[in-house]
Design an enzyme around this catalytic site. Structure first.
Site, short mmCIF file in Angstrom:
data_model
loop_
_atom_site.label_atom_id
_atom_site.label_comp_id
_atom_site.label_asym_id
_atom_site.label_seq_id
_atom_site.Cartn_x
_atom_site.Cartn_y
_atom_site.Cartn_z
N ARG A 136 0.89 -1.24 -0.01
CA ARG A 136 0.07 -0.01 -0.03
C ARG A 136 0.82 1.29 -0.06
O ARG A 136 0.23 2.29 -0.23
CB ARG A 136 -0.75 0.03 1.28
CG ARG A 136 -0.10 0.02 2.65
CD ARG A 136 -1.37 -0.14 3.83
NE ARG A 136 -0.60 -0.26 4.82
CZ ARG A 136 -0.18 -1.25 5.62
NH1 ARG A 136 -0.50 -2.53 4.98
NH2 ARG A 136 0.43 -1.27 7.02
N TYR A 137 2.03 1.09 0.11
CA TYR A 137 3.12 2.23 0.37
C TYR A 137 3.79 2.46 -0.94
O TYR A 137 4.09 3.45 -1.49
CB TYR A 137 4.14 2.11 1.51
CG TYR A 137 3.20 2.07 2.90
CD1 TYR A 137 2.69 3.20 3.15
CD2 TYR A 137 3.38 0.98 3.73
CE1 TYR A 137 2.01 3.14 4.49
CE2 TYR A 137 3.09 0.77 4.81
CZ TYR A 137 1.93 2.02 5.18
OH TYR A 137 1.37 2.05 6.22
N THR A 138 4.13 1.34 -1.46
CA THR A 138 5.18 1.28 -2.68
C THR A 138 4.34 1.56 -3.88
O THR A 138 3.07 1.47 -4.17
CB THR A 138 6.00 0.09 -3.02
OG1 THR A 138 5.17 -1.10 -3.03
CG2 THR A 138 6.90 -0.25 -1.54
#
Length: 751
Positions: free
Chosen positions: A126-128
């Site tokens: 969900r961050y990258t």
């Protein structure tokens, strides 16, 4: 369940449990092998990797697009093509984006995608963000050109490619690892330019030998600058059989006396290396290293600093030890197992891999050309119909305007096909200008020319190979780079012996009459002055170095050995040797000695027998000891005597009744164990009655003297005086003068 109810098995298939489980396990095994763990020779990808790449291309995530959240890609892959765990899918995606894991990354990641120290430290999906790398075009460029077969996805609602039409042998470029059921694969990565030139060589001549291919492919090429030190002969065997191993070694340089490690083997963590070296330092197994530092940064991704204790340290020897004892040198298994074009897993050699991929590539290019030729034929067919319409434009307009079924009338009037009639009817009014006729004729000429070219290539294998070579060269120029992992010849690394790793310090080993041992630093230690337990006393001491072995000899003639540095300090009262060794019951320790392996000692008994032995012959790792000297019944072992020069020294043997014999030391044999030869003769009757024994045996040079003590008086004899007692070995010798015959003890000293 009520007792009167009966079970109904109608329509239920009956099958023995053994048959069912065997079939179920075989089905599962084949699924794991073919659809999960092993790559295909065509595109070099496992199914999950292929589906990730295809899903990203469908999302429009090309190298020129903006990055999108990785969770979006993973969601598409799971929902459309790969109904498995999201973490496993994301991990496969991350691996293809890690520049330190893939030689030619297929995905361009943005965010935390892990580090060489910890490849699995990547951030959550969900961050990258991610998109395809430019190199992925090699796999996707020809996808929509009829080059591959399409199969239904897991729920039959969509189509997915069974393979990707790789323009290069990706199976060798990035390699892969995988574990299936009953088989595994370990394919190392290779350099694109080397593989491309090998393919061209094989396309030029199918008779190219493996040796000729190895002129181009020198060996694997990992995404690290560490050295490949596998010998050429081993590399050749690996490429011949498909099995083998690759050995990689870190690269280091000297800088202001420090050792700077600038490159580590593939997937080796710098933090782990420092941990391994620090562990040896804490265990005092690396005294030549003073400090460790990690100076890695953005500009220097790998910069580990090892500070030697002094400038006298052998850096080459130190690094050789570290190569052998840490991951600074690592071996990688090679098992070229893959799914071939026949759909079966097989271990293939290098030539077989390239030949089979070239066959796959030729089939792919043929399908691409045939697909294009079909497109050209269809377009020419339509253009032919449009040209007829332009030549009869007024009639066409009339038919379209006044006829109820203009399509059928057009087909009948101008003898054209359904497709041509449809194309005429779909033509816009704005395209009825005179210029359009010229455009149609120009396009027709261009497509006719292209068709002839395609037919020539399809009709000639030589032209086909030329086209494939041209495309390989173009891709090699676009994506190729220099080799990163140099292949060099190095001598085998060897870990230092324990004695090499221990500082060489002066040491005195002391044992007591009850077998307690301790070690004191220095050689000016008076063992008799040390404190002992009640009832215990000084027995023997030996001087040596802390990196040597200390040997202990018991009354049965057996020897035992222990590293001197491992002995307890003399600040205390030591420890019993019974905790280290297992001597026979009733025996006691007689002496301790230290020395170098080639130092010589005179071993003898009170019955006058003796021999010369090396110090290395006394050393043993056996806790039960080693049989060193045979002691006759009733005799005792005399303390070993150090020998400085066999050819220049003489043996002085003195009995308890004052008989003395001087013989040449070189008359005694050198043995590793045994009873030895007779030095001085004592009548057997006196020996059995214990009336006379050999009390002392010494080895002297011309500059030494012997002092005989009788009670409180003593008599010294120098080398010249002792020559009066020279006899042949094994003789009785001569008796000392009256008053000196009841010898108490004998002392050896310099003049």
């Amino acid at each position: 369940m009520p007792e009167n109810m009966e079970l109904n098995y109608e329509g239920v298939e009956h099958e023995p449990l053994g048959v069912f489980t065997e079939k179920a396990y075989l089905d599962y095994s084949m699924y794991v092998i073919l659809d999960r763990a092993l790559p295909h020779i065509g595109d070099g990808l496992k199914p999950v990797q292929r589906r990730i790449i295809y899903a990203m291309s469908e999302l429009g995530l090309s190298a020129s697009s903006k990055h999108k959240k990785s969770a979006r890609t993973v969601g598409d892959v799971l929902g459309k093509f790969h109904p498995h765990g999201d973490s496993a899918c994301y991990e496969a995606m991350v691996l293809m984006a890690q520049k330190f894991s893939y030689r030619y990354p297929l995905i361009d990641g943005q965010g935390n995608f892990g580090s060489p120290d910890d490849p699995k430290s990547f951030a959550a999906m969900r961050y990258t963000e991610s998109r395809l790398s430019p190199f992925a075009k090699v796999l996707l460029q020809e996808l929509g050109q009829g080059t591959v077969d399409w199969v239904p996805n897991f729920d039959g609602t969509m189509q997915e490619p069974s393979l990707l039409p790789a323009r290069l042998p990706h199976i060798l470029l990035n390699g892969t690892t995988g574990i299936a059921v009953g088989m595994a694969t370990d394919l190392p990565p290779h350099n694109l330019r080397e593989v491309a030139t090998a393919c061209i060589r094989l396309l030029d001549s199918s008779r190219t030998t493996l040796d000729e291919l190895l002129e181009h492919i020198k060996g694997p090429d990992y995404p690290t600058s560490a050295e490949i030190i596998t010998p050429h002969a081993d590399l050749k065997t690996m490429y011949e059989t498909g099995h083998g191993s690759i050995r990689m070694r870190a690269v280091y340089e000297k800088e202001d006396g420090d050792i700077i490690i600038t490159a580590l083997p593939h997937q080796v963590s710098g933090a782990k290396i420092l941990e391994q070296i620090a562990g040896q330092m804490q265990a005092k197994k690396l005294p030549m290293v003073d400090d460790l530092r990690d100076e890695s940064d953005h500009e220097n991704p790998t910069r580990l600093v090892i500070v030697p204790r002094s400038n006298r340290i052998d850096i080459h020897g130190l690094m050789n030890h570290l190569f052998a004892s840490t991951d600074l040198e690592k071996t990688y298994r090679v098992n070229m197992n893959m799914i071939g074009t026949n759909g079966r897993p097989q271990v293939k050699n290098l030539k077989h891999i390239l030949q089979e991929w070239i066959a796959f590539r030729m089939a792919t290019v043929r399908r691409r050309l045939e697909w294009r030729l079909d497109k050209v034929d269809k377009r020419l067919h339509i253009l032919e119909g449009l040209l007829i319409a332009f030549l009869n434009l007024d009639e066409v307009i009339r038919i379209v305007r006044f006829e109820d079924e203009p399509k059928q009338v057009l087909m009948k009037t101008f003898n054209i096909s359904d497709i041509q009639a449809e194309a005429i009817l779909e033509t816009r009014l704005r395209n009825l200008a005179k210029l359009e006729e010229m455009k149609i004729r120009a396009e027709q000429d261009e497509l006719t020319k292209e068709k002839l070219g395609l037919e020539k290539i399809l009709g000639s294998e030589r032209r086909m190979k030329t086209l494939i070579k041209k495309e390989i060269i173009e891709d090699a120029e676009t994506y190729g780079d220099d080799r990163r992992s140099p292949i060099v010849t190095r001598e085998a690394a060897r870990a230092m012996d324990e004695s090499d790793l221990i500082p060489s310090e002066a040491l005195t080993v002391v044992i007591s009459t009850k077998g307690w041992v301790r070690a004191a630093k220095g050689h000016d230690v008076d063992g008799a002055a040390l404190n002992y337990k009640s009832g215990d006393a000084f027995l023997s001491s030996a001087q040596g170095k802390s990196n040597q072995q200390a040997v202990f000899i018991d009354s049965s003639g057996r020897s035992y050995a222990a590293p001197a540095h491992s002995l307890p300090s003399a600040r205390g009262q030591g420890e019993p040797l019974t905790g280290r060794f297992k001597p026979a019951a009733g025996t006691s320790y007689v002496s301790t000695v230290m020395g170098r392996d080639d130092d010589l000692f005179l071993m003898s008994t009170t019955f006058g027998y003796g021999f010369i032995c090396k110090f290395s012959d006394m050393v043993t790792k056996n806790k039960n000891g080693k049989a060193l000297i045979s002691i006759p019944a009733g005799a005792e072992l005399l303390p070993p005597v150090a020998i400085s020069n066999v050819d220049e020294q003489q043996i002085v043997a003195i009995t308890s009744e004052g008989y003395i014999a001087v013989i040449a030391l070189n008359e005694l044999p050198q043995l590793s164990k045994g009873k030895g030869n007779k030095i001085i003769n004592v009548p057997p009757k006196k020996l059995k009655a214990n009336e006379e024994i050999v009390g002392a045996i010494h080895c002297i040079t011309e500059k030494e003297k012997i002092t005989v003590h009788v009670g409180k008086k003593f008599k010294s004899m120098n080398h010249r005086e002792l020559q009066d007692y020279v006899v042949e070995r094994g003789k009785r010798g001569s008796k000392l003068p009256r008053g000196w015959q009841n010898v108490d003890w004998v002392e050896q000293s310099a003049k």
